[in-house]
Scaffold this motif. Structure first.
Motif, PDB file in Angstrom:
ATOM      1  N   PRO A 140       1.899   7.312  -8.102  1.00 43.47           N
ATOM      2  CA  PRO A 140       3.006   6.487  -8.596  1.00 43.47           C
ATOM      3  C   PRO A 140       2.886   5.007  -8.259  1.00 43.47           C
ATOM      4  O   PRO A 140       3.323   4.160  -9.047  1.00 43.47           O
ATOM      5  CB  PRO A 140       4.232   7.114  -7.917  1.00 43.47           C
ATOM      6  N   ASP A 141       2.309   4.693  -7.107  1.00 47.65           N
ATOM      7  CA  ASP A 141       2.225   3.274  -6.722  1.00 47.65           C
ATOM      8  C   ASP A 141       1.210   2.496  -7.564  1.00 47.65           C
ATOM      9  O   ASP A 141       1.009   1.299  -7.357  1.00 47.65           O
ATOM     10  CB  ASP A 141       1.930   3.118  -5.225  1.00 47.65           C
ATOM     11  N   HIS A 142       0.595   3.185  -8.558  1.00 41.52           N
ATOM     12  CA  HIS A 142      -0.327   2.507  -9.480  1.00 41.52           C
ATOM     13  C   HIS A 142       0.018   2.743 -10.945  1.00 41.52           C
ATOM     14  O   HIS A 142      -0.645   2.196 -11.822  1.00 41.52           O
ATOM     15  CB  HIS A 142      -1.769   2.992  -9.245  1.00 41.52           C
ATOM     16  N   SER A 143       1.022   3.589 -11.211  1.00 38.70           N
ATOM     17  CA  SER A 143       1.192   4.029 -12.603  1.00 38.70           C
ATOM     18  C   SER A 143       2.601   3.958 -13.173  1.00 38.70           C
ATOM     19  O   SER A 143       2.754   3.848 -14.389  1.00 38.70           O
ATOM     20  CB  SER A 143       0.689   5.475 -12.738  1.00 38.70           C
ATOM     21  N   GLY A 196       0.805  -1.206   0.000  1.00 39.32           N
ATOM     22  CA  GLY A 196       0.000   0.000   0.000  1.00 39.32           C
ATOM     23  C   GLY A 196       0.841   1.260   0.000  1.00 39.32           C
ATOM     24  O   GLY A 196       1.566   1.532   0.962  1.00 39.32           O
ATOM     25  N   SER A 197       0.789   1.994  -1.083  1.00 40.54           N
ATOM     26  CA  SER A 197       1.308   3.358  -1.193  1.00 40.54           C
ATOM     27  C   SER A 197       2.831   3.470  -1.369  1.00 40.54           C
ATOM     28  O   SER A 197       3.304   4.420  -1.967  1.00 40.54           O
ATOM     29  CB  SER A 197       0.867   4.228  -0.003  1.00 40.54           C
ATOM     30  N   TYR A 198       3.599   2.529  -0.824  1.00 41.19           N
ATOM     31  CA  TYR A 198       5.039   2.505  -1.100  1.00 41.19           C
ATOM     32  C   TYR A 198       5.489   1.049  -1.013  1.00 41.19           C
ATOM     33  O   TYR A 198       4.821   0.212  -0.417  1.00 41.19           O
ATOM     34  CB  TYR A 198       5.812   3.402  -0.131  1.00 41.19           C
ATOM     35  N   ALA A 252      -9.635  -0.310  -6.694  1.00 37.99           N
ATOM     36  CA  ALA A 252      -8.566   0.699  -6.799  1.00 37.99           C
ATOM     37  C   ALA A 252      -8.390   1.324  -5.412  1.00 37.99           C
ATOM     38  O   ALA A 252      -8.558   0.640  -4.405  1.00 37.99           O
ATOM     39  CB  ALA A 252      -8.875   1.727  -7.871  1.00 37.99           C
ATOM     40  N   ASP A 253      -8.079   2.615  -5.343  1.00 43.68           N
ATOM     41  CA  ASP A 253      -7.955   3.293  -4.050  1.00 43.68           C
ATOM     42  C   ASP A 253      -9.219   4.109  -3.817  1.00 43.68           C
ATOM     43  O   ASP A 253      -9.731   4.765  -4.734  1.00 43.68           O
ATOM     44  CB  ASP A 253      -6.736   4.223  -4.036  1.00 43.68           C
ATOM     45  N   THR A 254      -9.693   4.098  -2.578  1.00 41.48           N
ATOM     46  CA  THR A 254     -10.932   4.818  -2.279  1.00 41.48           C
ATOM     47  C   THR A 254     -11.103   5.012  -0.783  1.00 41.48           C
ATOM     48  O   THR A 254     -10.546   4.254   0.022  1.00 41.48           O
ATOM     49  CB  THR A 254     -12.166   4.071  -2.835  1.00 41.48           C
ATOM     50  N   THR A 286      -5.636   2.726 -12.823  1.00 38.95           N
ATOM     51  CA  THR A 286      -6.811   3.257 -12.125  1.00 38.95           C
ATOM     52  C   THR A 286      -6.669   4.722 -11.737  1.00 38.95           C
ATOM     53  O   THR A 286      -7.662   5.429 -11.623  1.00 38.95           O
ATOM     54  CB  THR A 286      -7.138   2.443 -10.863  1.00 38.95           C
ATOM     55  N   HIS A 287      -5.420   5.167 -11.502  1.00 36.48           N
ATOM     56  CA  HIS A 287      -5.184   6.583 -11.217  1.00 36.48           C
ATOM     57  C   HIS A 287      -3.691   6.860 -11.277  1.00 36.48           C
ATOM     58  O   HIS A 287      -2.882   5.955 -11.413  1.00 36.48           O
ATOM     59  CB  HIS A 287      -5.784   7.001  -9.870  1.00 36.48           C
ATOM     60  N   GLY A 288      -3.360   8.152 -11.159  1.00 37.33           N
ATOM     61  CA  GLY A 288      -2.000   8.560 -11.436  1.00 37.33           C
ATOM     62  C   GLY A 288      -1.023   8.495 -10.288  1.00 37.33           C
ATOM     63  O   GLY A 288       0.150   8.812 -10.472  1.00 37.33           O
ATOM     64  N   ILE A 327      -8.656   9.029   2.903  1.00 39.98           N
ATOM     65  CA  ILE A 327      -8.498   8.793   1.463  1.00 39.98           C
ATOM     66  C   ILE A 327      -8.392   7.316   1.140  1.00 39.98           C
ATOM     67  O   ILE A 327      -8.304   6.941  -0.024  1.00 39.98           O
ATOM     68  CB  ILE A 327      -7.283   9.539   0.880  1.00 39.98           C
ATOM     69  N   HIS A 328      -8.361   6.463   2.167  1.00 37.90           N
ATOM     70  CA  HIS A 328      -8.265   5.016   1.972  1.00 37.90           C
ATOM     71  C   HIS A 328      -9.239   4.320   2.925  1.00 37.90           C
ATOM     72  O   HIS A 328      -9.741   4.916   3.873  1.00 37.90           O
ATOM     73  CB  HIS A 328      -6.842   4.511   2.272  1.00 37.90           C
ATOM     74  N   LEU A 329      -9.425   3.009   2.711  1.00 45.71           N
ATOM     75  CA  LEU A 329     -10.285   2.201   3.569  1.00 45.71           C
ATOM     76  C   LEU A 329      -9.467   1.530   4.670  1.00 45.71           C
ATOM     77  O   LEU A 329      -8.303   1.184   4.483  1.00 45.71           O
ATOM     78  CB  LEU A 329     -10.961   1.099   2.753  1.00 45.71           C
ATOM     79  N   THR A 379      -6.068  -6.056  -0.142  1.00 46.67           N
ATOM     80  CA  THR A 379      -4.797  -5.681  -0.761  1.00 46.67           C
ATOM     81  C   THR A 379      -4.453  -4.254  -0.369  1.00 46.67           C
ATOM     82  O   THR A 379      -5.207  -3.593   0.342  1.00 46.67           O
ATOM     83  CB  THR A 379      -4.888  -5.841  -2.296  1.00 46.67           C
ATOM     84  N   HIS A 380      -3.261  -3.780  -0.837  1.00 50.46           N
ATOM     85  CA  HIS A 380      -2.853  -2.393  -0.613  1.00 50.46           C
ATOM     86  C   HIS A 380      -2.745  -2.085   0.873  1.00 50.46           C
ATOM     87  O   HIS A 380      -3.073  -0.985   1.333  1.00 50.46           O
ATOM     88  CB  HIS A 380      -3.851  -1.446  -1.311  1.00 50.46           C
ATOM     89  N   LEU A 381      -2.270  -3.048   1.686  1.00 52.31           N
ATOM     90  CA  LEU A 381      -2.074  -2.796   3.115  1.00 52.31           C
ATOM     91  C   LEU A 381      -0.831  -1.935   3.319  1.00 52.31           C
ATOM     92  O   LEU A 381       0.197  -2.156   2.674  1.00 52.31           O
ATOM     93  CB  LEU A 381      -1.895  -4.116   3.877  1.00 52.31           C
TER      94      LEU A 381
END
Ligand code: ZN
Length: 242
Positions: free
Chosen positions: A63-66, A10-12, A153-155, A59-61, A186-188, A208-210
């Motif tokens: 960096p951890d997704h693009s 998640g995120s990094y 995605a992220d939400t 899904t979005h810009g 910004i996240h769940l 995912t994305h922990l």
């Protein structure tokens, strides 16, 4: 339909090879790469020949997704000399990514998608829904082989899996945080991921994305309690048949 996790940090990036978000979905004869987080292109090549990719979803810009779209660009343009690979993105993302390459030389066919959009890519159908995350971000529903996968995605909680039809065979949900210590809207949390999937009648849930510094055992326990059944935890290189 097979889902292979290419990265799920998640995120990094986590220590010891923890790539960020990326997934390979194979259904019928179709291979789709969903999210190009850092580290996922290297992992992708262990599971599919790049020549066999049918398309990409970013899904979005963040960096951890693009950012691994740049590695794919180099191989396609200078190695395989392939043009026109479909890449589905939210509005405005391609001009942001283009700054680092100046031009893409028609390597990709950029297709902007937004809330409610549907399209077909070879053997799979794709549907998109705008989530509750700061940059334009789309969740994606992938249908093929009579199965249905929803990836959040992220939400945050202003969007839920219920934006798609109920009863998905698998919900792949971000669960960045744990509920009692959730630091940012910004996240769940794992609890929120479980609640959203339960309310949408999901048959199975994978977290995912922990956030890498959290104890995943606690996240799985929190998510399972909220979902009402045991949840799966994404791990690099795992493949599940949906
Ligand atoms: Zn992310």
């Amino acid at each position: 339909m097979d889902l292979t996790v290419l990265g799920c940090s998640g995120s990094y990036g986590a220590p010891a090879g923890g790539a960020c978000s990326g997934y390979l979905i194979r259904s019928g004869g179709t291979a789709l790469w969903v999210d190009c987080g850092n580290g996922t292109f290297a992992n992708l090549q262990r599971h599919v020949a790049v020549e066999d990719l049918d398309g990409v979803v970013i899904t979005h810009g963040h960096p951890d997704h693009s950012v691994d779209i740049y590695g794919l660009h180099v191989l396609l343009r200078y190695g395989l000399e392939r043009k026109g690979l479909p890449v589905f993105t939210p509005e405005g993302l391609e001009p942001e990514l283009r700054h680092l390459v100046r031009d893409w030389d028609d390597t990709f066919d950029w297709i902007e998608v937004g809330d409610g959009d549907r399209t077909t890519l070879a053997d799979v159908e794709l549907a998109f829904s705008r989530t509750d995350h700061p940059p334009p971000t789309v969740a994606v529903e992938i249908t093929g082989d009579d199965k249905r996968l929803v990836y959040t995605a992220d939400t945050n909680t202003g969007w839920t899996v219920g934006a798609f039809a109920p009863g998905a065979d698998l919900v792949l949900s971000e669960a960045t945080y744990q509920h009692a210590t959730k630091p940012a809207p910004i996240h769940l949390s794992a609890r929120e991921a479980g609640e959203g999937a339960r309310e949408a009648g999901a048959r199975k849930l994978m977290l995912t994305h922990l956030w890498p510094r959290l104890d995943p055992v606690l996240s799985v326990a929190e998510g399972s309690e909220a979902f009402g059944a045991a949840v799966m935890l994404a791990a690099p290189h795992m493949t599940v048949t949906i």
